[in-house]
Design a protein around this motif. Structure first.
Motif, mmCIF file in Angstrom:
data_model
loop_
_atom_site.group_PDB
_atom_site.id
_atom_site.type_symbol
_atom_site.label_atom_id
_atom_site.label_comp_id
_atom_site.label_asym_id
_atom_site.label_seq_id
_atom_site.Cartn_x
_atom_site.Cartn_y
_atom_site.Cartn_z
ATOM 1 N N ARG A 166 -1.149 -18.635 -5.039
ATOM 2 C CA ARG A 166 0.531 -19.358 -5.633
ATOM 3 C C ARG A 166 1.744 -18.956 -4.439
ATOM 4 N NH1 ARG A 166 0.250 -15.706 -11.515
ATOM 5 N NH2 ARG A 166 -0.869 -17.841 -12.655
ATOM 6 N N THR A 181 9.310 -27.792 -0.436
ATOM 7 C CA THR A 181 9.828 -27.370 -1.419
ATOM 8 C C THR A 181 11.397 -28.386 -1.528
ATOM 9 O OG1 THR A 181 9.149 -25.471 -1.686
ATOM 10 C CG2 THR A 181 10.736 -25.788 -3.458
ATOM 11 N N GLU A 212 19.335 -25.389 -12.968
ATOM 12 C CA GLU A 212 18.394 -24.795 -14.035
ATOM 13 C C GLU A 212 19.123 -24.071 -14.773
ATOM 14 O OE1 GLU A 212 15.351 -23.040 -12.474
ATOM 15 O OE2 GLU A 212 14.733 -23.766 -10.214
ATOM 16 N N SER A 244 12.296 -21.156 -18.332
ATOM 17 C CA SER A 244 13.647 -21.998 -16.964
ATOM 18 C C SER A 244 13.240 -23.496 -16.659
ATOM 19 C CB SER A 244 13.413 -21.155 -15.833
ATOM 20 O OG SER A 244 13.803 -21.853 -15.137
ATOM 21 N N LEU A 276 14.723 -27.052 -15.168
ATOM 22 C CA LEU A 276 15.403 -27.533 -13.963
ATOM 23 C C LEU A 276 15.128 -29.663 -14.500
ATOM 24 C CD1 LEU A 276 15.792 -27.833 -11.005
ATOM 25 C CD2 LEU A 276 13.469 -28.403 -10.141
ATOM 26 N N HIS A 329 4.546 -29.886 -13.194
ATOM 27 C CA HIS A 329 3.609 -30.356 -11.865
ATOM 28 C C HIS A 329 2.224 -29.978 -12.924
ATOM 29 C CE1 HIS A 329 3.253 -26.083 -10.990
ATOM 30 N NE2 HIS A 329 3.870 -25.515 -12.074
ATOM 31 N N ASP A 383 4.912 -24.691 -8.026
ATOM 32 C CA ASP A 383 5.898 -24.668 -9.362
ATOM 33 C C ASP A 383 6.518 -25.791 -9.563
ATOM 34 O OD1 ASP A 383 7.924 -25.663 -7.001
ATOM 35 O OD2 ASP A 383 8.775 -23.762 -6.320
ATOM 36 N N ASN A 384 8.161 -25.684 -10.297
ATOM 37 C CA ASN A 384 8.661 -26.826 -11.034
ATOM 38 C C ASN A 384 9.119 -27.957 -10.158
ATOM 39 O OD1 ASN A 384 10.971 -24.928 -10.431
ATOM 40 N ND2 ASN A 384 11.804 -25.106 -12.420
ATOM 41 N N ARG A 385 9.225 -27.665 -9.314
ATOM 42 C CA ARG A 385 10.050 -28.433 -8.168
ATOM 43 C C ARG A 385 8.669 -28.847 -7.340
ATOM 44 N NH1 ARG A 385 15.065 -27.653 -5.897
ATOM 45 N NH2 ARG A 385 16.181 -26.233 -7.176
ATOM 46 N N SER A 435 11.989 -30.774 -15.604
ATOM 47 C CA SER A 435 9.988 -29.382 -15.065
ATOM 48 C C SER A 435 10.593 -27.877 -15.514
ATOM 49 C CB SER A 435 10.448 -29.452 -13.578
ATOM 50 O OG SER A 435 9.184 -29.761 -12.784
ATOM 51 N N ARG A 478 9.405 -24.182 -15.412
ATOM 52 C CA ARG A 478 8.665 -23.213 -14.766
ATOM 53 C C ARG A 478 8.301 -22.327 -15.852
ATOM 54 N NH1 ARG A 478 11.696 -20.380 -10.168
ATOM 55 N NH2 ARG A 478 12.834 -21.867 -10.526
ATOM 56 N N ARG A 514 3.775 -20.650 -15.946
ATOM 57 C CA ARG A 514 1.725 -20.737 -16.052
ATOM 58 C C ARG A 514 1.346 -20.184 -17.070
ATOM 59 N NH1 ARG A 514 2.894 -20.545 -10.492
ATOM 60 N NH2 ARG A 514 4.028 -19.924 -8.818
#
Length: 139
Positions: free
Chosen positions: A20, A28, A44, A57, A59, A77, A85-87, A112, A114, A116
């Motif tokens: 992670r 990023t 965000e 969250s 993005l 993602h 992550d969401n980026r 996108s 965030r 898991r």
């Protein structure tokens, strides 16, 4: 792509905390990169999660001249729900969202989340958890 920066045997359940961490060699993207020189606003935003769960969250990359409602790409993602992550992969999604030619009136937004999958973490799934199908809901 992931196996080109980490050995395939690195992706194990006992190594999730390590996985992670940021992926070596994969930058990023910053808000500045995602804004495409001011063509997009990057924000965000927290939206309510399912009842009894934390907020989610998001993005959001929104074309500056977008009318509402705006068509959007919903990007979950890659990374097997353990890395990234969401980026992660978002630059390519914004590439897809931009107009194909100058005659196109506007680009699409990109959203996108965030999050898991609960099953990918070191903690066990909660009792009554509906399994992998819940990854979409949890995201």
């Amino acid at each position: 792509m992931l196996t080109s920066v980490r050995a395939p045997d690195a992706y194990r359940s006992d190594n999730i905390v390590e996985m992670r961490k940021p992926v070596p060699g994969v930058e990023t993207p910053t808000d500045e990169v995602l804004s495409r020189g001011g063509a997009y606003s990057v924000e965000e935003r927290a939206v309510p999660g399912p009842a009894g769960q934390p907020d989610v969250s998001l993005l959001i990359c929104l074309p500056k001249h977008a009318a509402t409602p705006t068509p959007a790409i919903y990007h979950i993602h890659g990374g097997g729900m353990i890395v990234g992550d969401n980026r992660f992969g978002l630059v390519e999604m914004v590439d897809l969202a931009e107009p194909m030619d100058l005659a196109e009136p506007m680009a699409m937004a990109v959203v996108s989340p965030r999050g898991r999958c609960r099953l990918a973490g070191p903690r066990p799934p909660r009792p009554g958890h509906p399994g992998p199908a819940a990854a979409v809901t949890d995201a």
